[in-house]
Motif scaffolding. Structure first.
Motif, PDB file in Angstrom:
ATOM      1  N   GLN A 120     -54.372  15.752  30.157  1.00 38.90           N
ATOM      2  CA  GLN A 120     -54.586  17.317  30.398  1.00 38.90           C
ATOM      3  C   GLN A 120     -54.509  17.786  28.736  1.00 38.90           C
ATOM      4  OE1 GLN A 120     -51.702  18.574  32.906  1.00 38.90           O
ATOM      5  NE2 GLN A 120     -51.426  16.322  33.758  1.00 38.90           N
ATOM      6  N   GLY A 121     -54.697  19.131  28.771  1.00 35.96           N
ATOM      7  CA  GLY A 121     -54.538  19.932  27.510  1.00 35.96           C
ATOM      8  C   GLY A 121     -53.173  20.822  28.069  1.00 35.96           C
ATOM      9  N   SER A 122     -52.028  20.599  26.949  1.00 33.73           N
ATOM     10  CA  SER A 122     -50.872  21.215  27.136  1.00 33.73           C
ATOM     11  C   SER A 122     -50.053  21.319  26.023  1.00 33.73           C
ATOM     12  CB  SER A 122     -50.231  20.358  28.137  1.00 33.73           C
ATOM     13  OG  SER A 122     -49.099  21.039  28.746  1.00 33.73           O
ATOM     14  N   SER A 123     -48.929  21.590  26.266  1.00 34.33           N
ATOM     15  CA  SER A 123     -48.058  21.733  25.167  1.00 34.33           C
ATOM     16  C   SER A 123     -48.043  20.249  24.569  1.00 34.33           C
ATOM     17  CB  SER A 123     -46.699  22.378  25.446  1.00 34.33           C
ATOM     18  OG  SER A 123     -45.569  21.768  24.460  1.00 34.33           O
ATOM     19  N   PRO A 124     -47.643  19.922  23.276  1.00 44.95           N
ATOM     20  CA  PRO A 124     -47.389  18.521  22.838  1.00 44.95           C
ATOM     21  C   PRO A 124     -46.216  18.012  23.347  1.00 44.95           C
ATOM     22  CG  PRO A 124     -47.272  20.229  21.271  1.00 44.95           C
ATOM     23  CD  PRO A 124     -47.854  20.956  22.121  1.00 44.95           C
ATOM     24  N   LEU A 125     -45.223  18.830  24.037  1.00 45.85           N
ATOM     25  CA  LEU A 125     -44.019  18.290  24.448  1.00 45.85           C
ATOM     26  C   LEU A 125     -43.858  18.099  25.631  1.00 45.85           C
ATOM     27  CD1 LEU A 125     -41.587  21.045  22.442  1.00 45.85           C
ATOM     28  CD2 LEU A 125     -42.518  18.664  21.799  1.00 45.85           C
ATOM     29  N   TYR A 126     -45.102  18.199  26.428  1.00 51.40           N
ATOM     30  CA  TYR A 126     -45.330  18.185  27.956  1.00 51.40           C
ATOM     31  C   TYR A 126     -44.836  16.609  28.250  1.00 51.40           C
ATOM     32  CZ  TYR A 126     -47.433  17.690  32.555  1.00 51.40           C
ATOM     33  OH  TYR A 126     -47.485  17.411  34.125  1.00 51.40           O
ATOM     34  N   ASP A 127     -45.493  15.668  27.578  1.00 49.50           N
ATOM     35  CA  ASP A 127     -45.146  14.159  27.808  1.00 49.50           C
ATOM     36  C   ASP A 127     -43.716  13.650  27.976  1.00 49.50           C
ATOM     37  OD1 ASP A 127     -47.538  13.199  28.700  1.00 49.50           O
ATOM     38  OD2 ASP A 127     -48.244  12.895  26.646  1.00 49.50           O
ATOM     39  N   LEU A 128     -42.775  14.626  27.081  1.00 49.68           N
ATOM     40  CA  LEU A 128     -41.432  14.173  27.009  1.00 49.68           C
ATOM     41  C   LEU A 128     -40.684  14.760  28.277  1.00 49.68           C
ATOM     42  CD1 LEU A 128     -40.592  14.972  23.247  1.00 49.68           C
ATOM     43  CD2 LEU A 128     -40.744  12.721  24.197  1.00 49.68           C
ATOM     44  N   GLY A 129     -41.455  15.929  28.551  1.00 49.28           N
ATOM     45  CA  GLY A 129     -40.819  16.681  29.832  1.00 49.28           C
ATOM     46  C   GLY A 129     -40.761  15.719  30.833  1.00 49.28           C
ATOM     47  N   HIS A 130     -42.247  15.301  31.157  1.00 44.93           N
ATOM     48  CA  HIS A 130     -42.408  14.422  32.152  1.00 44.93           C
ATOM     49  C   HIS A 130     -41.768  13.137  32.468  1.00 44.93           C
ATOM     50  CE1 HIS A 130     -44.766  11.422  34.783  1.00 44.93           C
ATOM     51  NE2 HIS A 130     -45.491  12.526  35.044  1.00 44.93           N
ATOM     52  N   PHE A 131     -41.464  12.343  31.065  1.00 42.54           N
ATOM     53  CA  PHE A 131     -40.717  11.171  31.117  1.00 42.54           C
ATOM     54  C   PHE A 131     -39.185  11.594  31.550  1.00 42.54           C
ATOM     55  CE2 PHE A 131     -37.945   8.142  29.527  1.00 42.54           C
ATOM     56  CZ  PHE A 131     -38.572   6.821  29.667  1.00 42.54           C
ATOM     57  N   LYS A 132     -38.836  12.565  31.079  1.00 38.82           N
ATOM     58  CA  LYS A 132     -37.266  12.959  31.338  1.00 38.82           C
ATOM     59  C   LYS A 132     -37.112  13.317  32.686  1.00 38.82           C
ATOM     60  CE  LYS A 132     -33.889  16.007  28.975  1.00 38.82           C
ATOM     61  NZ  LYS A 132     -32.831  16.574  30.038  1.00 38.82           N
ATOM     62  N   ILE A 133     -37.770  13.960  33.510  1.00 41.29           N
ATOM     63  CA  ILE A 133     -37.700  14.096  34.934  1.00 41.29           C
ATOM     64  C   ILE A 133     -37.733  12.792  35.371  1.00 41.29           C
ATOM     65  CG2 ILE A 133     -39.778  14.489  35.601  1.00 41.29           C
ATOM     66  CD1 ILE A 133     -36.824  16.733  36.491  1.00 41.29           C
ATOM     67  N   HIS A 134     -38.530  11.870  35.008  1.00 40.05           N
ATOM     68  CA  HIS A 134     -38.541  10.790  35.723  1.00 40.05           C
ATOM     69  C   HIS A 134     -37.535   9.601  35.427  1.00 40.05           C
ATOM     70  CE1 HIS A 134     -42.547  12.484  36.835  1.00 40.05           C
ATOM     71  NE2 HIS A 134     -42.359  11.847  37.951  1.00 40.05           N
ATOM     72  N   ASP A 135     -36.781   9.916  34.204  1.00 43.42           N
ATOM     73  CA  ASP A 135     -35.792   8.947  33.656  1.00 43.42           C
ATOM     74  C   ASP A 135     -34.552   8.582  34.484  1.00 43.42           C
ATOM     75  OD1 ASP A 135     -34.947   7.328  31.587  1.00 43.42           O
ATOM     76  OD2 ASP A 135     -34.052   9.056  30.533  1.00 43.42           O
ATOM     77  N   GLY A 136     -34.171   7.464  34.408  1.00 41.30           N
ATOM     78  CA  GLY A 136     -33.061   6.707  34.957  1.00 41.30           C
ATOM     79  C   GLY A 136     -33.357   6.068  36.283  1.00 41.30           C
ATOM     80  N   GLN A 137     -34.682   5.855  36.376  1.00 43.06           N
ATOM     81  CA  GLN A 137     -34.829   4.819  37.837  1.00 43.06           C
ATOM     82  C   GLN A 137     -34.294   3.436  37.406  1.00 43.06           C
ATOM     83  OE1 GLN A 137     -38.287   6.003  39.976  1.00 43.06           O
ATOM     84  NE2 GLN A 137     -38.778   7.372  38.296  1.00 43.06           N
ATOM     85  N   ARG A 138     -34.286   3.072  36.079  1.00 38.14           N
ATOM     86  CA  ARG A 138     -33.659   1.707  35.649  1.00 38.14           C
ATOM     87  C   ARG A 138     -32.527   1.926  34.686  1.00 38.14           C
ATOM     88  NH1 ARG A 138     -34.138  -3.610  36.040  1.00 38.14           N
ATOM     89  NH2 ARG A 138     -33.545  -4.826  34.230  1.00 38.14           N
ATOM     90  N   TYR A 139     -32.954   2.302  33.385  1.00 36.71           N
ATOM     91  CA  TYR A 139     -31.868   2.748  32.327  1.00 36.71           C
ATOM     92  C   TYR A 139     -32.425   4.417  32.035  1.00 36.71           C
ATOM     93  CZ  TYR A 139     -31.638  -2.395  31.405  1.00 36.71           C
ATOM     94  OH  TYR A 139     -31.221  -3.658  31.612  1.00 36.71           O
ATOM     95  N   LEU A 140     -31.396   4.813  31.209  1.00 37.76           N
ATOM     96  CA  LEU A 140     -31.764   6.266  30.654  1.00 37.76           C
ATOM     97  C   LEU A 140     -32.520   5.968  29.480  1.00 37.76           C
ATOM     98  CD1 LEU A 140     -28.299   8.185  31.611  1.00 37.76           C
ATOM     99  CD2 LEU A 140     -30.691   8.631  32.557  1.00 37.76           C
ATOM    100  N   GLY A 141     -33.538   6.284  29.296  1.00 40.86           N
ATOM    101  CA  GLY A 141     -34.503   5.814  28.257  1.00 40.86           C
ATOM    102  C   GLY A 141     -34.803   7.215  27.422  1.00 40.86           C
ATOM    103  N   TYR A 142     -34.724   8.379  27.757  1.00 39.64           N
ATOM    104  CA  TYR A 142     -35.352   9.576  26.998  1.00 39.64           C
ATOM    105  C   TYR A 142     -34.590   9.780  25.773  1.00 39.64           C
ATOM    106  CZ  TYR A 142     -36.065  14.252  25.650  1.00 39.64           C
ATOM    107  OH  TYR A 142     -36.371  15.109  24.862  1.00 39.64           O
ATOM    108  N   PRO A 143     -33.276   9.203  25.861  1.00 32.26           N
ATOM    109  CA  PRO A 143     -32.820   9.455  24.093  1.00 32.26           C
ATOM    110  C   PRO A 143     -33.519   8.408  23.121  1.00 32.26           C
ATOM    111  CG  PRO A 143     -30.934   9.460  25.843  1.00 32.26           C
ATOM    112  CD  PRO A 143     -32.300   9.051  26.676  1.00 32.26           C
ATOM    113  N   ALA A 144     -33.642   7.269  23.696  1.00 32.02           N
ATOM    114  CA  ALA A 144     -34.543   6.406  22.661  1.00 32.02           C
ATOM    115  C   ALA A 144     -35.953   6.845  22.445  1.00 32.02           C
ATOM    116  CB  ALA A 144     -34.379   5.082  23.179  1.00 32.02           C
ATOM    117  N   LEU A 145     -36.607   7.363  23.262  1.00 29.12           N
ATOM    118  CA  LEU A 145     -37.986   7.922  23.364  1.00 29.12           C
ATOM    119  C   LEU A 145     -37.985   9.060  22.560  1.00 29.12           C
ATOM    120  CD1 LEU A 145     -40.830   7.712  24.884  1.00 29.12           C
ATOM    121  CD2 LEU A 145     -40.115   9.607  26.124  1.00 29.12           C
TER     122      LEU A 145
END
Length: 315
Positions: free
Chosen positions: A230-255
């Motif tokens: 998609q064309g979007s804000s360059p921060l969209y993918d970080l938001g997408h990852f963050k809402i899906h985070d934690g299904q195994r480990y919490l990875g957003y801080p490292a990302l």
């Protein structure tokens, strides 16, 4: 949208042999393909994947362009070795890519290995998010698009943000989310829209989470599946990852730490990421809630509530 049925294996084999000649040892249909038909091909020297686009009058041209642009920027994505806008025998667009070795980041990793893989993925997605797009929303994939420019469906990002907002909130408030939470989400996204819309359109993966981040023996190997670009804000993918985070480990801080090595993230950026996480969670809830309940729906519901608390602490 009209979709053609998956072709017979005989037709797929004929296409593969036409492309690769007599070097094919085996062809097997992959079950994970949803938006495309996917076939794993073994040549004895390497593994390739043939993707067939079932949508009538659609083409892989834009996706091929994305792969090539990202490889030029040093992003590890599958290399395209063959592309046909419309294969004559199948009547559908086809793309053949080399395998990214390994398996996805959510499998068989220690916490330390996972964080290291996510940091590399953060650096890589930051590079991907620098690619300019003409417009916002889904990248146009028509057979008659020349495949030299990435174009979104909308001229304004506000059209993307608001397109499904009211229908989703109305549906979800009937049982999946309490009415007061739905009302709060509406208020937050309406007030946050200017922050979410302050950027020129950039390329986003669109489905960026653990299953699309690959690793082998604890080392990052690449990013796969650009079927939702998609064309979007360059921060969209970080938001997408963050809402899906934690299904195994919490990875957003490292990302995010890896992302910051390529592109700085201000306090405003962090708030915008939370807004995109909330928006993605709401949109996914609206889609999944209309289909079937399950663990994914429960994860999204809890993650949306967590984002509401996170955003509330920053406003």
């Amino acid at each position: 949208m009209h979709k053609k049925q998956a072709p017979s294996m005989d037709k797929v084999e004929a296409v593969v042999h036409q492309i690769l000649g007599g070097t094919v040892l085996g062809i097997e249909r992959e079950t994970q393909g949803v938006s495309t038909y996917v076939y794993r091909i073994e040549t004895g020297k390497e593994t390739l994947y043939l993707r067939i686009l079932p949508e009538h009058e659609k083409s892989f041209a834009a996706e091929v362009l994305v792969h090539n642009l990202l490889l030029q920027k040093g992003v590890r994505v599958p290399e395209v070795v063959y592309f046909a806008n419309c294969d004559e025998s199948l009547g559908m667009s086809v793309m053949l890519v080399r395998e990214i070795p390994g398996t996805h980041a959510g499998e068989n990793l220690t916490r330390e290995e996972y964080d290291a893989v996510l940091m590399d993925a953060g650096r890589q997605i930051a590079l991907a998010n620098q690619v300019p797009v003409d417009g916002y929303g889904w990248i146009q994939r028509g057979k008659h698009d020349e495949g030299t420019v990435l174009r979104g469906e909308h001229s304004k990002i506000k059209d993307v943000i608001t397109e499904f907002l009211e229908p989703d909130l109305s549906f979800l408030s009937e049982g999946i989310l309490p009415a007061n939470e739905a009302s709060r989400i509406r208020s937050i996204l309406e007030s946050g829209a200017p922050l979410m819309g302050r950027h020129e359109a950039r390329l986003v993966h669109g489905d960026f989470d653990d299953p699309h981040i690959f690793q082998q023996h604890g080392a990052f190997t690449g990013i796969i599946d650009f079927g939702e670009i998609q064309g979007s804000s360059p921060l969209y993918d970080l938001g997408h990852f963050k809402i899906h985070d934690g299904q195994r480990y919490l990875g957003y801080p490292a990302l995010a730490e890896g992302y910051r090595e390529v592109a700085a993230l201000s306090a405003e950026d962090q708030l915008e990421i939370d807004l995109w996480a909330l928006w993605v969670g709401l949109r996914r809830l609206g889609i999944i809630g209309r289909r079937h309940p399950g663990a994914y729906l429960n994860h999204l519901r809890q993650a949306v509530r967590k984002e509401l608390e996170c955003i509330g602490s920053k406003l």
